[in-house]
Motif scaffolding. Structure first.
Motif, mmCIF file in Angstrom:
data_model
loop_
_atom_site.group_PDB
_atom_site.id
_atom_site.type_symbol
_atom_site.label_atom_id
_atom_site.label_comp_id
_atom_site.label_asym_id
_atom_site.label_seq_id
_atom_site.Cartn_x
_atom_site.Cartn_y
_atom_site.Cartn_z
ATOM 1 N N PRO A 293 0.831 -1.213 0.000
ATOM 2 C CA PRO A 293 0.000 0.000 0.000
ATOM 3 C C PRO A 293 0.860 1.256 0.000
ATOM 4 C CG PRO A 293 -0.744 -1.581 1.650
ATOM 5 C CD PRO A 293 0.585 -2.059 1.165
ATOM 6 N N GLU A 294 0.493 2.227 -0.816
ATOM 7 C CA GLU A 294 1.201 3.502 -0.908
ATOM 8 C C GLU A 294 0.242 4.632 -0.594
ATOM 9 O OE1 GLU A 294 2.904 3.897 -4.731
ATOM 10 O OE2 GLU A 294 3.910 1.939 -4.698
ATOM 11 N N PRO A 295 0.777 5.783 -0.184
ATOM 12 C CA PRO A 295 -0.111 6.932 0.041
ATOM 13 C C PRO A 295 -0.709 7.410 -1.277
ATOM 14 C CG PRO A 295 2.197 7.592 0.185
ATOM 15 C CD PRO A 295 2.189 6.096 0.113
ATOM 16 N N TYR A 296 -1.956 7.834 -1.231
ATOM 17 C CA TYR A 296 -2.657 8.274 -2.420
ATOM 18 C C TYR A 296 -3.073 9.726 -2.268
ATOM 19 C CZ TYR A 296 -3.016 3.243 -3.106
ATOM 20 O OH TYR A 296 -2.729 1.916 -3.244
ATOM 21 N N GLN A 297 -3.204 10.401 -3.389
ATOM 22 C CA GLN A 297 -3.676 11.769 -3.373
ATOM 23 C C GLN A 297 -5.200 11.785 -3.253
ATOM 24 O OE1 GLN A 297 -2.199 13.746 -6.820
ATOM 25 N NE2 GLN A 297 -0.112 13.899 -6.032
ATOM 26 N N ALA A 298 -5.688 12.766 -2.542
ATOM 27 C CA ALA A 298 -7.122 12.848 -2.295
ATOM 28 C C ALA A 298 -7.867 13.308 -3.541
ATOM 29 C CB ALA A 298 -7.396 13.819 -1.144
ATOM 30 N N GLU A 299 -9.014 12.693 -3.773
ATOM 31 C CA GLU A 299 -9.908 13.098 -4.845
ATOM 32 C C GLU A 299 -11.337 13.085 -4.312
ATOM 33 O OE1 GLU A 299 -9.451 11.014 -8.501
ATOM 34 O OE2 GLU A 299 -7.304 10.679 -8.193
ATOM 35 N N SER A 300 -12.231 13.769 -5.004
ATOM 36 C CA SER A 300 -13.615 13.823 -4.550
ATOM 37 C C SER A 300 -14.448 12.756 -5.243
ATOM 38 C CB SER A 300 -14.220 15.200 -4.843
ATOM 39 O OG SER A 300 -14.216 15.444 -6.231
ATOM 40 N N CYS A 301 -15.572 12.373 -4.593
ATOM 41 C CA CYS A 301 -16.506 11.430 -5.215
ATOM 42 C C CYS A 301 -17.122 12.060 -6.453
ATOM 43 C CB CYS A 301 -17.639 11.095 -4.249
ATOM 44 S SG CYS A 301 -17.242 9.895 -2.984
ATOM 45 N N PRO A 302 -17.301 11.288 -7.506
ATOM 46 C CA PRO A 302 -18.056 11.819 -8.644
ATOM 47 C C PRO A 302 -19.524 11.985 -8.267
ATOM 48 C CG PRO A 302 -17.620 9.492 -8.964
ATOM 49 C CD PRO A 302 -16.855 9.902 -7.732
ATOM 50 N N GLU A 303 -20.188 12.825 -9.011
ATOM 51 C CA GLU A 303 -21.615 13.015 -8.804
ATOM 52 C C GLU A 303 -22.320 11.669 -8.942
ATOM 53 O OE1 GLU A 303 -23.953 15.204 -11.852
ATOM 54 O OE2 GLU A 303 -23.976 16.727 -10.283
ATOM 55 N N PRO A 304 -23.284 11.343 -8.076
ATOM 56 C CA PRO A 304 -23.911 10.017 -8.145
ATOM 57 C C PRO A 304 -24.713 9.841 -9.421
ATOM 58 C CG PRO A 304 -25.140 11.430 -6.662
ATOM 59 C CD PRO A 304 -23.884 12.182 -7.016
ATOM 60 N N LEU A 305 -24.759 8.598 -9.888
ATOM 61 C CA LEU A 305 -25.728 8.267 -10.915
ATOM 62 C C LEU A 305 -27.125 8.418 -10.321
ATOM 63 C CD1 LEU A 305 -24.118 4.978 -12.296
ATOM 64 C CD2 LEU A 305 -24.200 7.173 -13.488
ATOM 65 N N VAL A 306 -28.064 8.884 -11.109
ATOM 66 C CA VAL A 306 -29.446 9.010 -10.647
ATOM 67 C C VAL A 306 -30.292 8.006 -11.417
ATOM 68 C CG1 VAL A 306 -31.456 10.502 -10.435
ATOM 69 C CG2 VAL A 306 -29.169 11.425 -10.004
ATOM 70 N N ALA A 307 -30.903 7.069 -10.688
ATOM 71 C CA ALA A 307 -31.659 5.976 -11.297
ATOM 72 C C ALA A 307 -33.149 6.188 -11.073
ATOM 73 C CB ALA A 307 -31.227 4.636 -10.705
ATOM 74 N N PRO A 308 -33.893 6.589 -12.114
ATOM 75 C CA PRO A 308 -35.342 6.714 -11.966
ATOM 76 C C PRO A 308 -35.995 5.331 -11.936
ATOM 77 C CG PRO A 308 -34.683 7.225 -14.216
ATOM 78 C CD PRO A 308 -33.420 6.996 -13.449
ATOM 79 N N VAL A 309 -36.809 5.086 -10.923
ATOM 80 C CA VAL A 309 -37.492 3.800 -10.780
ATOM 81 C C VAL A 309 -38.960 4.061 -10.470
ATOM 82 C CG1 VAL A 309 -35.413 2.632 -9.960
ATOM 83 C CG2 VAL A 309 -37.001 3.624 -8.304
ATOM 84 N N SER A 310 -39.780 3.041 -10.672
ATOM 85 C CA SER A 310 -41.199 3.167 -10.364
ATOM 86 C C SER A 310 -41.402 3.171 -8.849
ATOM 87 C CB SER A 310 -41.980 2.019 -10.987
ATOM 88 O OG SER A 310 -41.670 0.802 -10.329
ATOM 89 N N GLN A 311 -42.566 3.597 -8.437
ATOM 90 C CA GLN A 311 -42.886 3.640 -7.005
ATOM 91 C C GLN A 311 -43.502 2.306 -6.572
ATOM 92 O OE1 GLN A 311 -45.374 7.119 -6.975
ATOM 93 N NE2 GLN A 311 -43.665 8.522 -6.677
ATOM 94 N N SER A 312 -42.768 1.228 -6.859
ATOM 95 C CA SER A 312 -43.259 -0.107 -6.502
ATOM 96 C C SER A 312 -43.137 -0.323 -4.998
ATOM 97 C CB SER A 312 -42.451 -1.172 -7.253
ATOM 98 O OG SER A 312 -41.077 -1.092 -6.908
#
Length: 601
Positions: free
Chosen positions: A195-214
């Protein structure tokens, strides 16, 4: 004892009134973000303010500017604030870029600024309904556990992706196109050996999944159904074949309470202590169960037929509409949908409901009947007919007639008992699945269909699948979204709960056809499955055109508002080869998907 030939040792749970469906309480929480201070520059003059004309012009422009601001939609302002706040809350993750080689990643498009969902408003609304912060830090300890558990190499390609559920008044789609990319950066490699030290990065914007109101699984009301299962104590107690987890999913509310469904379990080769132990295990899980000892003198086909009179003569039968025989590896992934489907049938009429085997050879061999692994549903009047004729339906002659060459079959005994004593015939319900399939089952589970039952998923010659893990995501997005597909702009397809597949040469085939990754047996003519599934499109195995991560485990978190899924892809998987036989991937891979619930629904 009832008409069934089993001993009268029974352990029963207390009665529960289920006149109304059980509902699950969903809690919500909000986190307040810190205040924001805008720093304004020192004022300066663009025109000499001593001039009356200058002062009038400035006043005019000021009024126009204020009016324009007042006319702006409050929704747009709120959207901007939400997006700014969401960006401020994004957690960092520490990963090292992968050095590209002759690998599948060479086919990936150049990462660009992540696309929005179908509209800015969709993302804003999704973020409003979710107060769960994203955290893309990976846990070295957990990765090492997965490495050992799934026999992975020391260097792992790892990606974590958040998916925000957006429950909307829409119908379920087999395939939903997302106007976003699955990958917004290069795949990262984690070297677990060094394991090596890593540079910090931000989370990408979440995927948005449209689903029915089941509906959610915990809201199911199964009080109109009684299920009969005959198996051995050895199969029940073996961790590899035990059905306790699967039964807990479709026979409880997920919180340790019965959903009203009744289970009658007949065990072969079980001592008194083992019957009591079995009863304790199931009732502790919340399952309303009676446990019987099977008659050791009966062959398997007769033990199966005996389930019908045992259920019909049960004291709780007057409160039931449907008596169901099934196997210990029968799974109902969407019980709300199952009940809704059976509400369309007349339970006061003698009805025999089920489905064929998908393999036409099996129908030719065993007959035109309901195949029990998919579930055989009898209305109470039909079960009464079988119970009345039970003794005459299990004579030595009838057992001999039920031998199709593979030994006497319980499904044949039941069919003959109905057909020879009445004019009633089978009602087909093709949403039930026997799954007489061999090989890789991905073509079925990646098809985007919504099955009402699944069977034969424990291997032993049949396919291997993990439906108990697949359906956990339903706790976040509702029953409809299990096995629903989401296609991203960079040609990834999420078959929700089963796999994440990448198509490096694009998707130029009919996604509504099953991919022929599986086959019939033992006589596979190539067309055995067509009458149920239709002609299947060619398999993409060993073509270099598909690379897939398969779900291995899932976990429900945050009181059912978060589900974490772990998908694994092995570099030496025989399926993911180029045409010349070389591996598409040089390293094992892990995808971690985190589904966030929609608190607004």
């Amino acid at each position: 004892m009832p008409a069934a030939d089993c001993q009268a040792l029974r352990f029963s749970t207390s009665d529960v009134n289920f006149d109304k469906p059980t509902t699950s309480t969903r809690s919500s929480s909000r986190r307040s973000s810190g205040s924001m201070v805008a720093l304004m520059p020192n004022p300066h003059r663009c025109l000499p303010m001593r001039s009356p004309m200058a002062r009038a012009l400035v006043l005019t422009f000021a009024i126009l500017a204020i009016s324009t601001l007042l006319l702006r939609s409050s929704a747009e302002v709120q959207t901007a604030i939400i997006q700014t706040a969401a960006s401020a809350k994004q957690a960092i993750y520490l990963q090292r870029p992968l050095k590209h080689g002759a690998d599948w990643q060479d086919t990936l498009p150049t990462p660009t600024e992540p696309h929005r969902a179908s509209s800015t408003g969709d993302i804003a609304a999704a973020l409003v309904n979710s107060s769960i912060p994203m955290d893309c830090n990976y846990d070295i300890a957990r990765l090492k556990q997965w490495k050992e558990k799934y026999k992975l190499g020391g260097q792992i390609e790892y990606t974590k992706r958040y998916i925000q559920v957006s429950r909307q008044p829409i119908r379920r789609k087999s395939m939903t196109a997302l106007n976003q990319s699955f990958l917004t950066d290069t795949i990262r490699t984690v070297d677990l050996n060094n394991p090596e030290p890593y540079q910090a990065e931000s989370c990408p914007e979440p995927l948005v999944a449209p689903v029915s109101q089941s509906p959610f699984p915990g809201s199911a009301n199964a009080s109109e159904f009684m299920f009969g299962v005959s198996t051995t104590y050895k199969r029940f107690s073996d961790p590899k074949t035990s059905p306790v987890n699967e039964w807990t999913y479709w026979l409880t509310d997920g919180k340790g309470n019965t959903n009203g469904g009744k289970l009658l379990l007949m065990l072969l080769d079980a001592e008194d202590e083992q019957l009591q132990e079995t009863h304790n295990i199931l009732t502790t899980a919340g399952i309303d169960v009676d446990v019987y000892r099977s008659n050791v003198e009966d062959i398997m086909a007769v033990r199966y037929l005996a389930l019908v009179p045992t259920m019909y003569n049960h004291p709780e039968r007057p409160r039931k509409k449907w008596l169901v025989t099934c196997d210990d590896d029968t799974f109902f992934p969407s019980f709300n949908a199952l009940k809704e489907r059976f509400d369309e049938f007349d339970d006061g009429f003698p009805m025999y409901i089920g489905t064929f085997s998908e393999d036409v050879n099996n129908i030719q061999r065993h007959g035109s009947q309901a195949f029990g692994g998919a579930g055989v549903f009898l209305s109470v009047p039909m079960a009464g007919l079988v119970a009345e004729r039970y003794e005459s339906c299990k004579t030595e002659q009838k057992i001999k007639e039920a031998n199709s060459g593979w030994g006497p079959q319980g499904d044949i005994l039941l069919r003959k008992c109905i057909y020879e004593n009445s004019n009633y015939k089978l009602t087909l319900l093709n949403e039930l699945w026997q799954l007489d399939l061999y090989g890789d089952p991905s073509g079925f589970y990646e098809s985007g269909i919504k099955p009402l039952s699944l069977h034969h998923y424990r291997g032993g010659g049949w396919h291997v699948a993990y439906p108990w893990h697949y359906t956990k995501v339903s706790n976040v997005c509702g029953e409809d979204c299990m096995m629903q597909r989401f296609r991203t702009e960079d040609d990834f397809v999420i078959a929700n709960g089963f796999s994440v597949a990448y198509y490096p040469q694009g998707i130029d085939f009919d996604v509504n056809q099953f991919e022929a990754t599986f086959h019939a047996a033992p006589q596979n003519h190539g067309w055995n499955l067509d009458f149920i599934m239709g002609p299947q499109r060619p398999s993409l195995h060993r073509t270099g055109r598909k690379l897939s991560w398969d779900l291995q485990e899932a976990e429900v978190l945050e009181e059912g508002m978060v589900v974490r899924q772990v998908y694994v892809r092995r570099a030496d998987d025989w399926r993911w080869k180029n045409v010349d036989g070389s591996a598409m991937a040089g390293r094992d891979g892990v995808l971690e998907l985190v589904w966030l619930g929609d608190r607004g629904q």
